[in-house]
Scaffold this motif. Structure first.
Motif, mmCIF file in Angstrom:
data_model
loop_
_atom_site.group_PDB
_atom_site.id
_atom_site.type_symbol
_atom_site.label_atom_id
_atom_site.label_comp_id
_atom_site.label_asym_id
_atom_site.label_seq_id
_atom_site.Cartn_x
_atom_site.Cartn_y
_atom_site.Cartn_z
ATOM 1 N N UNK A 21 -19.982 -54.411 -90.499
ATOM 2 C CA UNK A 21 -18.722 -54.699 -91.190
ATOM 3 C C UNK A 21 -17.839 -53.460 -91.129
ATOM 4 N N UNK A 22 -16.570 -53.676 -90.812
ATOM 5 C CA UNK A 22 -15.607 -52.579 -90.738
ATOM 6 C C UNK A 22 -14.374 -52.929 -91.558
ATOM 7 N N UNK A 23 -13.875 -51.934 -92.285
ATOM 8 C CA UNK A 23 -12.592 -52.048 -92.982
ATOM 9 C C UNK A 23 -11.595 -51.141 -92.284
ATOM 10 N N UNK A 24 -10.311 -51.359 -92.567
ATOM 11 C CA UNK A 24 -9.236 -50.519 -92.022
ATOM 12 C C UNK A 24 -9.298 -50.427 -90.502
ATOM 13 N N UNK A 45 -19.772 -61.483 -81.288
ATOM 14 C CA UNK A 45 -18.890 -62.366 -82.042
ATOM 15 C C UNK A 45 -18.123 -61.447 -82.983
ATOM 16 N N UNK A 46 -16.843 -61.262 -82.718
ATOM 17 C CA UNK A 46 -15.980 -60.474 -83.592
ATOM 18 C C UNK A 46 -15.266 -61.446 -84.522
ATOM 19 N N UNK A 47 -15.542 -61.332 -85.820
ATOM 20 C CA UNK A 47 -15.039 -62.283 -86.802
ATOM 21 C C UNK A 47 -14.099 -61.614 -87.792
ATOM 22 N N UNK A 48 -13.105 -62.373 -88.226
ATOM 23 C CA UNK A 48 -12.217 -61.912 -89.288
ATOM 24 C C UNK A 48 -12.977 -62.042 -90.607
ATOM 25 N N UNK A 49 -13.224 -60.914 -91.274
ATOM 26 C CA UNK A 49 -14.016 -60.921 -92.508
ATOM 27 C C UNK A 49 -13.376 -61.750 -93.622
ATOM 28 N N UNK A 101 -11.960 -65.917 -85.381
ATOM 29 C CA UNK A 101 -12.162 -64.775 -84.498
ATOM 30 C C UNK A 101 -11.193 -63.641 -84.771
ATOM 31 N N UNK A 102 -11.369 -62.573 -84.036
ATOM 32 C CA UNK A 102 -10.531 -61.396 -84.183
ATOM 33 C C UNK A 102 -9.127 -61.691 -83.653
ATOM 34 N N UNK A 103 -8.132 -61.196 -84.369
ATOM 35 C CA UNK A 103 -6.734 -61.279 -83.946
ATOM 36 C C UNK A 103 -6.222 -59.852 -83.821
ATOM 37 N N UNK A 104 -5.086 -59.697 -83.188
ATOM 38 C CA UNK A 104 -4.516 -58.350 -83.038
ATOM 39 C C UNK A 104 -4.241 -57.705 -84.395
ATOM 40 N N UNK A 105 -4.064 -58.521 -85.422
ATOM 41 C CA UNK A 105 -3.731 -58.012 -86.757
ATOM 42 C C UNK A 105 -4.934 -57.908 -87.698
ATOM 43 N N UNK A 106 -6.118 -58.224 -87.227
ATOM 44 C CA UNK A 106 -7.316 -58.169 -88.070
ATOM 45 C C UNK A 106 -7.533 -56.749 -88.586
#
Length: 194
Positions: A21-24, A45-49, A101-106
Motif C-alpha cells: 500500500x502506498x500513499x501520496x 494489479x495496481x488498484x486505486x485504494x 485500476x490505477x489512473x494518472x490521478x491515483x
C-alpha cells in the motif's frame, strides 16, 4: 524497499499473494503507462485504494483471479488483469480498469503480485516496488483498519449501485455500515464469479 504483506489463500497455498500500500503516490501516470505497454517487469494489479473496502474484498478478487488462472477460464488477458476485472460488478473489462485500476490521478495505490512461480518472492517484490513506486509505503496486515482509512465509500456504493434501499436504513456505526457493504459486495462478486 517497500512494505509488503504476504498471505496465502485456501486451496492455493503454493501461490502466495504479495500486497503493498502506498500513499501520496506521485508517479501514477508512469506506472499506468508501464501496464499499458505490457512491460513484464510491471506485471501487477495496481488498484486505486479508494475502491477497496476491506482485506476480504481484496482477497476475494485474488481468489477468483487464481481460480480462473488455474482452471484456464480467464476472461481477461493476464491473472493480474483478471484480479482487477473480478472486482467490478459487471463484465466490462475496460470499465473495471477505469473504476478499480490505477489512473494518472491515483494518489493511494494498492499493488498486488500473485506469485505464480517460485522465483516471485516477497523480498523481490518489495525491492522492485520500492525502486519504481514514488510514494509513501505503508505497512499493512490482515487488519481492516489500514485499508479502511483509504476507502471512499461513496464511490464504492456508486460503482456497485448500492443505495440506501439495498443496505440497512440506519447503520449504527461506520464499522457496521462497512461490514454490511462488504457482505453485499462479496455476494455480488461470488455471483459474477460463477
Amino acid at each position: 524497499m517497500a512494505h509488503v504483506h504476504t498471505f496465502c489463500l485456501p486451496h492455493y497455498d503454493q501461490y502466495p499473494v504479495h500486497v503493498a500500500l502506498f500513499r501520496n503516490l506521485s508517479n501514477a501516470a508512469f506506472l499506468r503507462s508501464q501496464l499499458l505497454e505490457a512491460n513484464p517487469a510491471f506485471d501487477y494489479a495496481f488498484l486505486d485504494a479508494d475502491m477497496i473496502v476491506s482485506p476480504n474484498h481484496l482477497k476475494s478478487a485474488c481468489f477468483h483471479a487464481l481460480h480462473h488462472t488455474m482452471t484456464n477460464t480467464l476472461k481477461a488477458r493476464t491473472p493480474h488483469s483478471e484480479l482487477v476485472f473480478r472486482l467490478h460488478p459487471n463484465n466490462n473489462i475496460g470499465e473495471a480498469y477505469r473504476k478499480f485500476g490505477i489512473a494518472d490521478t491515483t494518489s493511494k495505490l494498492i499493488a498486488v503480485k500473485l506469485a505464480l512461480s517460485p522465483d516471485v518472492t516477497k523480498d523481490q517484490v518489495a525491492d522492485h516496488l520500492g525502486a519504481v513506486v514514488q510514494g509513501d509505503s505503508v505497512p499493512i496486515g490482515d487488519d481492516a483498519a489500514e485499508l479502511a482509512m483509504h476507502t471512499d465509500l461513496k464511490k464504492v456504493k456508486t460503482v456497485y449501485k448500492l443505495n440506501e434501499k439495498k443496505t440497512s436504513a440506519n447503520p449504527t456505526t461506520d464499522e457496521s455500515e462497512r461490514k454490511e457493504l462488504e457482505a453485499v459486495i462479496l455476494g455480488i462478486m461470488t455471483v459474477k464469479g460463477s
